[in-house]
Design an enzyme around this catalytic site. Structure first.
Site, PDB file in Angstrom:
ATOM      1  N   SER A  37     -12.712  35.681 -54.749  1.00  0.00           N
ATOM      2  CA  SER A  37     -11.847  34.862 -53.884  1.00  0.00           C
ATOM      3  C   SER A  37     -11.644  33.452 -54.437  1.00  0.00           C
ATOM      4  O   SER A  37     -12.576  32.814 -54.924  1.00  0.00           O
ATOM      5  CB  SER A  37     -12.452  34.760 -52.488  1.00  0.00           C
ATOM      6  OG  SER A  37     -11.709  33.847 -51.715  1.00  0.00           O
ATOM      7  N   SER A  83     -10.605  31.126 -52.429  1.00  0.00           N
ATOM      8  CA  SER A  83     -10.707  30.227 -51.267  1.00  0.00           C
ATOM      9  C   SER A  83     -11.731  29.105 -51.449  1.00  0.00           C
ATOM     10  O   SER A  83     -11.434  27.953 -51.116  1.00  0.00           O
ATOM     11  CB  SER A  83     -11.017  31.027 -50.003  1.00  0.00           C
ATOM     12  OG  SER A  83      -9.928  31.842 -49.696  1.00  0.00           O
ATOM     13  N   LYS A 134      -9.914  41.661 -41.600  1.00  0.00           N
ATOM     14  CA  LYS A 134      -8.947  40.938 -40.755  1.00  0.00           C
ATOM     15  C   LYS A 134      -8.678  41.639 -39.419  1.00  0.00           C
ATOM     16  O   LYS A 134      -8.547  40.974 -38.393  1.00  0.00           O
ATOM     17  CB  LYS A 134      -7.633  40.727 -41.517  1.00  0.00           C
ATOM     18  CG  LYS A 134      -7.770  39.773 -42.691  1.00  0.00           C
ATOM     19  CD  LYS A 134      -6.433  39.502 -43.342  1.00  0.00           C
ATOM     20  CE  LYS A 134      -6.576  38.601 -44.550  1.00  0.00           C
ATOM     21  NZ  LYS A 134      -5.295  38.242 -45.148  1.00  0.00           N
ATOM     22  N   ASN A 191      -7.290  35.855 -39.944  1.00  0.00           N
ATOM     23  CA  ASN A 191      -7.786  35.413 -41.259  1.00  0.00           C
ATOM     24  C   ASN A 191      -8.537  34.093 -41.166  1.00  0.00           C
ATOM     25  O   ASN A 191      -9.100  33.630 -42.154  1.00  0.00           O
ATOM     26  CB  ASN A 191      -6.644  35.319 -42.287  1.00  0.00           C
ATOM     27  CG  ASN A 191      -5.790  34.085 -42.103  1.00  0.00           C
ATOM     28  OD1 ASN A 191      -5.701  33.547 -41.003  1.00  0.00           O
ATOM     29  ND2 ASN A 191      -5.162  33.636 -43.166  1.00  0.00           N
ATOM     30  N   ALA A 245       4.290  47.661 -47.434  1.00  0.00           N
ATOM     31  CA  ALA A 245       3.974  47.690 -45.998  1.00  0.00           C
ATOM     32  C   ALA A 245       2.460  47.613 -45.791  1.00  0.00           C
ATOM     33  O   ALA A 245       1.919  48.236 -44.888  1.00  0.00           O
ATOM     34  CB  ALA A 245       4.557  48.947 -45.355  1.00  0.00           C
ATOM     35  N   GLY A 246       1.797  46.826 -46.648  1.00  0.00           N
ATOM     36  CA  GLY A 246       0.350  46.626 -46.491  1.00  0.00           C
ATOM     37  C   GLY A 246       0.093  45.484 -45.518  1.00  0.00           C
ATOM     38  O   GLY A 246       0.979  45.065 -44.748  1.00  0.00           O
ATOM     39  N   GLY A 247      -1.130  44.938 -45.580  1.00  0.00           N
ATOM     40  CA  GLY A 247      -1.516  43.870 -44.664  1.00  0.00           C
ATOM     41  C   GLY A 247      -0.638  42.633 -44.809  1.00  0.00           C
ATOM     42  O   GLY A 247      -0.203  42.052 -43.801  1.00  0.00           O
ATOM     43  N   ALA A 248      -0.370  42.217 -46.052  1.00  0.00           N
ATOM     44  CA  ALA A 248       0.445  41.015 -46.256  1.00  0.00           C
ATOM     45  C   ALA A 248       1.870  41.238 -45.761  1.00  0.00           C
ATOM     46  O   ALA A 248       2.462  40.361 -45.118  1.00  0.00           O
ATOM     47  CB  ALA A 248       0.442  40.639 -47.736  1.00  0.00           C
ATOM     48  N   TYR A 302       0.542  35.505 -57.043  1.00  0.00           N
ATOM     49  CA  TYR A 302       0.519  34.194 -57.709  1.00  0.00           C
ATOM     50  C   TYR A 302      -0.174  34.264 -59.076  1.00  0.00           C
ATOM     51  O   TYR A 302      -0.142  33.298 -59.840  1.00  0.00           O
ATOM     52  CB  TYR A 302      -0.143  33.142 -56.817  1.00  0.00           C
ATOM     53  CG  TYR A 302      -1.567  33.470 -56.438  1.00  0.00           C
ATOM     54  CD1 TYR A 302      -2.621  33.126 -57.272  1.00  0.00           C
ATOM     55  CD2 TYR A 302      -1.849  34.164 -55.275  1.00  0.00           C
ATOM     56  CE1 TYR A 302      -3.920  33.455 -56.947  1.00  0.00           C
ATOM     57  CE2 TYR A 302      -3.151  34.490 -54.930  1.00  0.00           C
ATOM     58  CZ  TYR A 302      -4.174  34.133 -55.768  1.00  0.00           C
ATOM     59  OH  TYR A 302      -5.460  34.477 -55.444  1.00  0.00           O
TER      60      TYR A 302
HETATM   61  P1  NAP Z   1      -2.309  46.195 -49.477  1.00  0.00           P
HETATM   62  O1  NAP Z   1      -2.540  46.144 -48.017  1.00  0.00           O
HETATM   63  O2  NAP Z   1      -3.236  46.958 -50.340  1.00  0.00           O
HETATM   64  O3  NAP Z   1      -0.819  46.755 -49.731  1.00  0.00           O
HETATM   65  C1  NAP Z   1      -0.397  47.110 -51.009  1.00  0.00           C
HETATM   66  C2  NAP Z   1       1.062  47.515 -50.949  1.00  0.00           C
HETATM   67  O4  NAP Z   1       1.478  47.811 -52.281  1.00  0.00           O
HETATM   68  C3  NAP Z   1       1.301  48.770 -50.112  1.00  0.00           C
HETATM   69  O5  NAP Z   1       2.541  48.658 -49.479  1.00  0.00           O
HETATM   70  C4  NAP Z   1       1.326  49.857 -51.179  1.00  0.00           C
HETATM   71  O6  NAP Z   1       2.092  50.991 -50.817  1.00  0.00           O
HETATM   72  C5  NAP Z   1       2.022  49.138 -52.289  1.00  0.00           C
HETATM   73  N1  NAP Z   1       1.743  49.784 -53.579  1.00  0.00           N
HETATM   74  C6  NAP Z   1       0.570  49.770 -54.254  1.00  0.00           C
HETATM   75  N2  NAP Z   1       0.712  50.498 -55.393  1.00  0.00           N
HETATM   76  C7  NAP Z   1       1.969  50.988 -55.408  1.00  0.00           C
HETATM   77  C8  NAP Z   1       2.709  51.796 -56.311  1.00  0.00           C
HETATM   78  N3  NAP Z   1       2.159  52.254 -57.445  1.00  0.00           N
HETATM   79  N4  NAP Z   1       3.987  52.072 -56.012  1.00  0.00           N
HETATM   80  C9  NAP Z   1       4.551  51.620 -54.871  1.00  0.00           C
HETATM   81  N5  NAP Z   1       3.927  50.840 -53.969  1.00  0.00           N
HETATM   82  C10 NAP Z   1       2.634  50.535 -54.239  1.00  0.00           C
HETATM   83  O7  NAP Z   1      -2.270  44.735 -50.102  1.00  0.00           O
HETATM   84  P2  NAP Z   1      -1.830  43.371 -49.364  1.00  0.00           P
HETATM   85  O8  NAP Z   1      -3.022  42.684 -48.840  1.00  0.00           O
HETATM   86  O9  NAP Z   1      -0.701  43.642 -48.456  1.00  0.00           O
HETATM   87  O10 NAP Z   1      -1.329  42.493 -50.622  1.00  0.00           O
HETATM   88  C11 NAP Z   1      -0.145  42.840 -51.300  1.00  0.00           C
HETATM   89  C12 NAP Z   1       0.099  41.847 -52.428  1.00  0.00           C
HETATM   90  O11 NAP Z   1       0.334  40.556 -51.883  1.00  0.00           O
HETATM   91  C13 NAP Z   1      -1.077  41.717 -53.372  1.00  0.00           C
HETATM   92  O12 NAP Z   1      -0.604  41.657 -54.702  1.00  0.00           O
HETATM   93  C14 NAP Z   1      -1.711  40.411 -52.991  1.00  0.00           C
HETATM   94  O13 NAP Z   1      -2.305  39.755 -54.085  1.00  0.00           O
HETATM   95  C15 NAP Z   1      -0.498  39.613 -52.508  1.00  0.00           C
HETATM   96  N6  NAP Z   1      -0.913  38.590 -51.536  1.00  0.00           N
HETATM   97  C16 NAP Z   1      -0.747  37.295 -51.873  1.00  0.00           C
HETATM   98  C17 NAP Z   1      -1.122  36.315 -50.984  1.00  0.00           C
HETATM   99  C18 NAP Z   1      -0.952  34.875 -51.368  1.00  0.00           C
HETATM  100  O14 NAP Z   1      -1.644  34.027 -50.808  1.00  0.00           O
HETATM  101  N7  NAP Z   1      -0.047  34.560 -52.263  1.00  0.00           N
HETATM  102  C19 NAP Z   1      -1.656  36.657 -49.740  1.00  0.00           C
HETATM  103  C20 NAP Z   1      -1.794  37.999 -49.423  1.00  0.00           C
HETATM  104  C21 NAP Z   1      -1.429  38.964 -50.339  1.00  0.00           C
HETATM  105  P3  NAP Z   1       1.413  52.188 -49.976  1.00  0.00           P
HETATM  106  O15 NAP Z   1       1.362  51.709 -48.550  1.00  0.00           O
HETATM  107  O16 NAP Z   1       2.323  53.331 -50.184  1.00  0.00           O
HETATM  108  O17 NAP Z   1       0.039  52.403 -50.544  1.00  0.00           O
END
Ligand code: NAP
Length: 464
Positions: A204, A206, A255, A276, A316-319, A410
């Site tokens: 992290s 943070s 979370k 968070n 469509a993940g957490g972010a 990032y």
């Molecule tokens: P997550 O919950 O694991 O979601 C990952 C997403 O990526 C899901 O929608 C997943 O699809 C998709 N994915 C993964 N591999 C794939 C592939 N091979 N083909 C198509 N789709 C794929 O992760 P998250 O927490 O939402 O984070 C997502 C991204 O945002 C990460 O890269 C993270 O570093 C970034 N982020 C940045 C910040 C920031 O402060 N800048 C904050 C939060 C997150 P499925 O649902 O089909 O598995």
């Protein structure tokens, strides 16, 4: 055979120090090694020693720390110079050995006290040494002012040389260690504890971000990294309350688990169904979510207003959930494209009037890209340290000219998606703004202090 006498390694730090000292020395050589008083005034008191010392101290650190060290040294010289010259106002009374001894003690106490009062403990040395030198050498008349001015000038020159050498020569620390020293904060018995929990959490950013902001703002907090196993949030919360934590941030996978454990939940945490940021006040847990608002602020920073716009969100993940729900709340129409369509559907069920699910195949992405005004990648595709990458970027060809492309990632600062979008003439925005804004919002909740996010963005951009 192993060398029986361990020898120090001549690395970049040693080279930087040597170069900085040589430059300072050469620069002040015309004024003589000891002072050439015949030059008169401040010039007659000038010499290489203080510049060399400033260089030696300052080149032991990073560029940012060099600056802070230099400023502390300068403050020490100014405080010491002022105190030293002030003591000379006692005039002939100083000829008495006992008076002089008492005055020396008093100025040292005053110097240390002033430096600690302005939270510059590393200035204490100079604040004491300078009055001692002035008193012991018995400088008189205008010379004592020239002496103090010369020390200030030498220190400034030494700091500038150290900064220049530090910037010109490469970082002396191995890649993995860069930025770590910047996390150092002062701790005493009143310092309030904060942390980030996760499983895993060691990666992290943070602690680096929060401790840097804490130090910049002069707040009395310390931010730690706390591994908490999945399913153990209840136990951790009891522990945090008992241990007197002021609050904590939560990352994967905690979370959602934290939501029912909160005594109070803010509107965004309730909307997104994820916490968070947790503040512990009078034994009660207050849950916040700063991801969605942090994202909207990062768009605003780039002049992007989602109201009335059609936004294409990939993932469509957490972010993505935080991003989509806040975009819809801000008045955007959002299409959510995800490999697992059920997850996109689940997000859209929260606000079917503004959120529409879709698939992730090439044709769908191209088709949806044609009608969007902003594209936001919320997948992990292209993130450093992962192998996943978009199989096909042809959907970028469907975008209208001038459509901004945003990536939550990032690291790297420019993903392949952003690189290709930039080459096609689109404005691109990476996830750094979100990272900083959500952290700023969290720290505001923890401390009740209003924080200038733009200023923090500048400070942090050199570290991340
Ligand atoms: P997550 O919950 O694991 O979601 C990952 C997403 O990526 C899901 O929608 C997943 O699809 C998709 N994915 C993964 N591999 C794939 C592939 N091979 N083909 C198509 N789709 C794929 O992760 P998250 O927490 O939402 O984070 C997502 C991204 O945002 C990460 O890269 C993270 O570093 C970034 N982020 C940045 C910040 C920031 O402060 N800048 C904050 C939060 C997150 P499925 O649902 O089909 O598995």
């Amino acid at each position: 055979m192993k060398n029986p006498v361990p020898l120090p390694r001549i690395g970049m730090r040693v080279i930087k120090t040597a170069v900085a000292v040589m430059v300072s020395y050469a620069l002040f050589l015309p004024f003589g090694l000891t002072y050439r008083e015949e030059l008169g005034g401040v010039l007659g008191q000038m010499g290489p020693l203080y510049a060399c010392i400033a260089c030696i101290i300052c080149t032991q650190s990073t560029l940012g720390q060099t600056f802070q060290q230099g400023i502390s040294r300068l403050i020490g010289v100014i405080v010491g110079g002022a105190l030293g010259t002030a003591t000379l106002l006692l005039g002939t009374a100083l000829e008495n050995l006992w008076v002089k001894t008492l005055v020396l003690g008093a100025v040292c106490v005053a110097g240390v006290w002033i430096c600690l009062l302005i939270k510059r403990p590393t200035a204490c040395g100079m604040a004491c040494i300078l009055p001692c030198v002035i008193l012991i050498t018995g400088l008189t008349g205008a010379t004592r002012y020239y002496y103090a001015a010369a020390r200030i000038i030498e220190t400034i020159v030494g700091l500038l040389i150290a900064l220049g050498i530090n910037a010109a020569l490469p970082d002396h620390r191995p890649e993995g260690q860069r930025g770590e020293c910047d996390m150092k904060v002062e701790v005493d018995n009143t310092t309030k504890k904060l942390c980030v929990i996760g499983d895993p959490v060691e990666h992290s950013k943070s602690p680096l971000i929060q401790n840097t902001m804490i130090r910049e703002l002069g707040l009395d907090y310390l931010y730690l990294c706390q591994p908490v196993p999945r399913g153990k949030c209840k136990e951790w919360l009891d522990c945090a309350k008992f241990a007197g934590y002021a609050g904590f941030n939560a990352t994967m996978p905690h979370k959602e688990e934290l939501v029912p454990l909160m005594d109070e939940l803010d509107a965004d945490a309730a909307l997104i169904g994820a916490v968070n940021t947790v503040c512990i006040r009078d034994g009660k847990a207050w849950g916040y979510n700063t991801d969605g608002e942090g994202f909207l602020r990062s768009l605003a920073d780039e002049g992007i207003d989602p109201a009335g716009k059609h936004v294409l969100v990939l993932g469509a993940g957490g972010a993505a959930k935080a991003v989509c729900l806040k975009l819809a709340q801000a008045g955007a129409e959002v299409t959510v494209c995800n490999r697992t369509v059920d997850k996109a559907q689940a997000i859209c069920d929260h606000d079917p009037a503004h959120l529409y699910p879709a698939g992730f195949d090439t044709a769908t992405l191209y088709n949806k890209a044609q009608s969007c005004d902003v594209l936001v990648n919320c997948t992990s595709l292209g993130m450093a340290g992962t192998k996943g990458q978009f199989e096909d970027f042809s959907f970028l060809n469907g975008l209208k000219p001038g459509v901004p492309v945003v990536d939550l990632i990032y690291a790297p600062a420019e993903t392949e998606l952003l690189r290709r979008a930039r080459q096609k003439g689109h404005k691109t925005v990476n996830g750094f703004g979100l990272l900083v804004n959500q952290a700023v919002l969290s720290l505001e909740h923890f401390t009740g202090t209003e924080i200038n996010a733009a200023a923090m963005k500048k400070v942090l951009s050199g570290l991340l």
